[in-house]
Design an enzyme around this catalytic site. Sequence first.
Site, mmCIF file in Angstrom:
data_model
loop_
_atom_site.group_PDB
_atom_site.id
_atom_site.type_symbol
_atom_site.label_atom_id
_atom_site.label_comp_id
_atom_site.label_asym_id
_atom_site.label_seq_id
_atom_site.Cartn_x
_atom_site.Cartn_y
_atom_site.Cartn_z
ATOM 1 N N ARG A 136 42.942 34.171 50.731
ATOM 2 C CA ARG A 136 41.647 34.513 50.149
ATOM 3 C C ARG A 136 41.565 33.810 48.806
ATOM 4 O O ARG A 136 42.417 34.011 47.936
ATOM 5 C CB ARG A 136 41.530 36.019 49.974
ATOM 6 C CG ARG A 136 40.176 36.438 49.452
ATOM 7 C CD ARG A 136 40.054 37.937 49.464
ATOM 8 N NE ARG A 136 38.730 38.310 49.010
ATOM 9 C CZ ARG A 136 38.279 39.538 49.013
ATOM 10 N NH1 ARG A 136 39.064 40.520 49.440
ATOM 11 N NH2 ARG A 136 37.077 39.805 48.586
ATOM 12 N N TYR A 140 43.033 38.261 40.680
ATOM 13 C CA TYR A 140 44.440 38.597 40.862
ATOM 14 C C TYR A 140 45.338 37.422 40.466
ATOM 15 O O TYR A 140 44.872 36.351 40.102
ATOM 16 C CB TYR A 140 44.700 39.029 42.315
ATOM 17 C CG TYR A 140 44.133 40.400 42.602
ATOM 18 C CD1 TYR A 140 44.855 41.548 42.316
ATOM 19 C CD2 TYR A 140 42.858 40.546 43.140
ATOM 20 C CE1 TYR A 140 44.338 42.808 42.563
ATOM 21 C CE2 TYR A 140 42.324 41.807 43.394
ATOM 22 C CZ TYR A 140 43.066 42.934 43.097
ATOM 23 O OH TYR A 140 42.553 44.172 43.336
ATOM 24 N N GLN A 150 46.852 42.733 53.810
ATOM 25 C CA GLN A 150 46.609 41.952 52.602
ATOM 26 C C GLN A 150 47.769 42.157 51.629
ATOM 27 O O GLN A 150 48.149 43.288 51.338
ATOM 28 C CB GLN A 150 45.302 42.377 51.943
ATOM 29 C CG GLN A 150 44.922 41.476 50.787
ATOM 30 C CD GLN A 150 43.607 41.888 50.165
ATOM 31 O OE1 GLN A 150 43.582 42.838 49.385
ATOM 32 N NE2 GLN A 150 42.543 41.190 50.500
#
Length: 185
Positions: free
Chosen positions: A143, A95, A24
Amino acid sequence: DDRIPFWRKVGEAVHAHDCKFIMQLSHGGRQRDVPDILYPRGQSSTAKRDPLHGFECDQMTTADIKEVASAFAEGARRAREAELDGVELHGANGYLITQFLSSAINDREDEYGGCLENRARLLVEVIRAVKASAGRDFPVWCRIDSIEYRTQGGICLADAAATAVLAEAAGADAIHVSAYANPSS
């Protein structure tokens, strides 16, 4: 690049158990748990403080955005050189990529703000940069949030569906759908 041998060993250990290793890649943007000594101010689609801790941030310049896309691409290249099986771009849960996607956070008036296609431009550019750097055959997952529960007026299901289409068109191989849940629920 000096971390590639470490990640190669981790990947080998995972592969020894007949498992895949998808790394990730993320950038917190304005969302941070502690201020950083080297970077005391976060970067975001906005100059508004992080609502959780109140840390200051700067609205990114176009040059900053290009630099971040390049950093994601370099991370993916390193993951490939470490013989990992792909990368997931963390564009959810508050994020940096979320900060661009969210109409409640992103207050830009340039090509990275306003309509969804503009707000998704950072994600699209990151996907394209990653594919160019790591190779078209290197798996890239995105994501994204389905609903942004923590931010009033933020990402909704229709935004998420349209973002997934844009991500796929840019080269994403899979979409990991998440939700930015309220911590009190």
